[in-house]
Enzyme design. Structure first.
Site, mmCIF file in Angstrom:
data_model
loop_
_atom_site.group_PDB
_atom_site.id
_atom_site.type_symbol
_atom_site.label_atom_id
_atom_site.label_comp_id
_atom_site.label_asym_id
_atom_site.label_seq_id
_atom_site.Cartn_x
_atom_site.Cartn_y
_atom_site.Cartn_z
ATOM 1 C CG LEU A 10 -1.922 -1.096 1.486
ATOM 2 C CD1 LEU A 10 -2.938 -0.918 2.507
ATOM 3 C CD2 LEU A 10 -2.508 -1.413 0.003
ATOM 4 N NE ARG A 17 1.522 12.708 9.801
ATOM 5 C CZ ARG A 17 1.877 11.801 10.714
ATOM 6 N NH1 ARG A 17 2.611 12.069 11.836
ATOM 7 N NH2 ARG A 17 1.217 10.581 10.584
HETATM 8 C C1 UD1 Z 1 -3.651 1.735 9.606
HETATM 9 C C2 UD1 Z 1 -4.596 0.747 10.491
HETATM 10 C C3 UD1 Z 1 -4.439 0.709 11.734
HETATM 11 C C4 UD1 Z 1 -2.788 0.502 12.279
HETATM 12 C C5 UD1 Z 1 -2.092 1.490 11.471
HETATM 13 C C6 UD1 Z 1 -0.684 1.043 11.531
HETATM 14 C C7 UD1 Z 1 -6.472 0.362 9.020
HETATM 15 C C8 UD1 Z 1 -8.175 0.880 8.847
HETATM 16 N N1 UD1 Z 1 -5.810 1.057 10.128
HETATM 17 O O1 UD1 Z 1 -4.228 2.970 10.263
HETATM 18 O O2 UD1 Z 1 -5.285 -0.355 12.448
HETATM 19 O O3 UD1 Z 1 -2.761 0.682 13.458
HETATM 20 O O4 UD1 Z 1 -2.284 1.633 9.986
HETATM 21 O O5 UD1 Z 1 0.349 2.081 11.038
HETATM 22 O O6 UD1 Z 1 -5.989 -0.241 8.284
HETATM 23 N N2 UD1 Z 1 -3.284 3.749 2.239
HETATM 24 C C9 UD1 Z 1 -3.775 3.708 0.832
HETATM 25 N N3 UD1 Z 1 -4.996 4.009 0.528
HETATM 26 C C10 UD1 Z 1 -5.805 4.434 1.370
HETATM 27 C C11 UD1 Z 1 -5.308 4.540 2.826
HETATM 28 C C12 UD1 Z 1 -4.195 4.197 3.093
HETATM 29 O O7 UD1 Z 1 -2.821 3.060 0.158
HETATM 30 O O8 UD1 Z 1 -6.913 4.845 1.032
HETATM 31 C C13 UD1 Z 1 -1.620 3.370 2.603
HETATM 32 C C14 UD1 Z 1 -1.027 4.300 3.121
HETATM 33 O O9 UD1 Z 1 -0.452 4.902 1.989
HETATM 34 C C15 UD1 Z 1 -0.136 3.733 4.177
HETATM 35 C C16 UD1 Z 1 -0.945 2.620 4.539
HETATM 36 O O10 UD1 Z 1 -1.904 2.384 3.862
HETATM 37 O O11 UD1 Z 1 1.121 3.169 3.453
HETATM 38 C C17 UD1 Z 1 -1.475 3.175 6.101
HETATM 39 O O12 UD1 Z 1 -2.403 4.247 6.014
HETATM 40 P P1 UD1 Z 1 -2.707 5.200 7.144
HETATM 41 O O13 UD1 Z 1 -3.899 6.149 6.513
HETATM 42 O O14 UD1 Z 1 -1.415 5.735 7.715
HETATM 43 O O15 UD1 Z 1 -3.352 4.103 8.145
HETATM 44 P P2 UD1 Z 1 -3.830 4.421 9.632
HETATM 45 O O16 UD1 Z 1 -5.201 5.106 9.693
HETATM 46 O O17 UD1 Z 1 -2.549 4.970 10.284
#
Ligand code: UD1
Ligand code: CA
Length: 386
Positions: A10, A17
């Site tokens: 992902l 940030r």
């Molecule tokens: C996510 C998890 C959370 C976990 C945390 C660890 C979910 C709902 N939550 O939260 O349980 O503790 O990661 O860091 O999964 N990304 C995409 N497309 C999207 C959203 C995100 O590719 O639509 C990718 C981001 O680039 C990133 C990763 O997924 O690499 C995590 O996304 P982020 O938004 O940081 O997740 P959290 O809300 O922090």
């Protein structure tokens, strides 16, 4: 494990940030992008296919992986959550058997053995296996809720959690392995009725549990699942990487006088019985043979240093420097695109560029060889000891 492995990475998040024109996952640690650390970590598992889910800045990622076998991108636009991101990878899959390992492009140091354990367990259990960790400060991480038998019953996001759930220290790293066909079948049931209005990947656990499919947790150390969201996180990741490289180098028989002042790259190769004084920086692509001494404040990149040579203090070796066996490069000497044969010496204050220095030659203080006069690149220099 004989079943095919799919990796979904992902990387569609904006990474605002970082405050950078460069996509977050292309920022480097130890001279290698976060994304390449992730891909290198799973390479020993020989994944059949790897799909990187991209969104904003996708051209940069496409450029970075161009020409690499078995790696594709899938577009997620708009970004409606981690579950939606994984769904976007489905159309790019060539194989839907086996197990899918979901990784984050900004979590660079997941140990290969842990990824292997996740995939194997998902294959054996025929259910989701989530990588958890005991967080020092659980903060905004999703919490892993276990039932009375210790099985994973659901993952609750901090934003949606009650006080009892927030007290849980076992957190979701975000990384998980799920049998591929099951993964996409579970994702079809995920809804976005949560505080973020997103499709959470984490919801597949509760959906699987309702189907009586076993969900399990494998745990890692917090450092293994460290994520990079800001420049401060990048500096912490670099520090963790350097600490590990220094420890590995010393374990292989390299003497570091002041380990915390020596900086390595991911590809630095150093043989045993090499002595490295304080404040030495290795840039990309350096190879050092046995019994070499690298003295303080030297900066080396793109060079080879052969057995028994001595370099520095205050030496600068640039790309194409080929330092032969027993050669001495002394203080304030810069070498670029030049080979010094066995036993040659340049002890003080010299620039040796575009040259081929013969065996045993002694380059006097203040000597300059180069092939560029400000306009043209001229002939190659050849210096021989008479
Ligand atoms: C996510 C998890 C959370 C976990 C945390 C660890 C979910 C709902 N939550 O939260 O349980 O503790 O990661 O860091 O999964 N990304 C995409 N497309 C999207 C959203 C995100 O590719 O639509 C990718 C981001 O680039 C990133 C990763 O997924 O690499 C995590 O996304 P982020 O938004 O940081 O997740 P959290 O809300 O922090
Ligand atoms: Ca995050």
């Amino acid at each position: 494990m004989n079943e095919p492995i799919t990796c979904v990475v992902l990387a569609a998040g904006k990474g605002t940030r970082m405050k950078s024109q460069t996509h977050k996952v292309l920022h480097k640690v130890g001279g290698r992008s976060l994304l390449d650390h992730v891909l290198a970590g799973v390479e020993p598992l020989n994944p059949e296919q790897t799909i990187i889910v991209v969104g904003s800045g996708r051209e940069q990622i496409e450029g970075a992986i161009k020409g690499r076998q078995g790696i594709k991108t899938a577009l997620q636009e708009p970004q409606n959550g981690t579950g939606h991101a994984v769904q976007c990878a489905q159309a790019a899959l060539e194989i839907s058997a086996g197990v899918t390992l979901i990784l984050y492009g900004d979590v660079p140091f997941v140990p290969t053995d842990i990824s292997r354990a996740l995939v194997e367990k998902a294959g054996v259990n025929a259910g989701p296996v989530v990588l958890g960790f005991e967080a020092h400060d659980p903060g905004s991480y999703g919490r892993l809720v276990l039932d009375q038998n210790g099985a994973l019953s659901r993952i609750v996001e901090a934003k949606d959690a009650n006080d009892a759930e927030l007290a849980i220290r076992l957190c979701n790293s975000g990384i998980m392995a799920v049998p591929t066909a099951l993964l996409f079948s579970l994702l079809e049931e995920v809804k976005n009725d949560n505080s973020a209005g997103e499709y959470y990947l984490t919801d597949i656990v509760e959906i699987a549990a309702a189907r009586e499919i076993p969900c399990t947790v494998v745990t890692a150390l917090e450092n293994d699942v460290m994520g990079v969201n800001s420049r401060a996180d990048l500096a912490s990741a670099e520090a963790a990487f350097q600490t590990k490289r220094r420890t590995d180098m010393m374990a292989k028989g390299v003497t570091l006088y002041s380990p915390e002042t020596t900086y390595f790259q991911w590809d630095t190769e150093i043989s045993s019985d090499v002595d490295i004084e304080p404040n030495v920086i290795f840039g990309p692509n350096v190879r050092v043979e046995r019994d070499v001494t690298i003295r303080a404040f030297s900066h080396l990149e793109g060079c080879t240093i052969k057995k028994g040579a001595s370099v520095g203090p205050y030496a600068r070796l640039r790309p194409g420097a080929d330092i032969g066996p027993g050669v001495k490069i002394g203080n304030f000497v810069e070498v670029k695109n030049a080979a010094l044969a066995a036993g040659a010496k340049a002890s003080h204050l010299s620039y040796i560029g575009d040259a081929d220095v013969g065996e045993g030659a002694n380059i006097g203080a203040g000597t300059i060889t180069c092939n560029y006069d400000g306009y043209f690149k001229l002939l190659f220099c050849r210096l021989k000891c008479l």
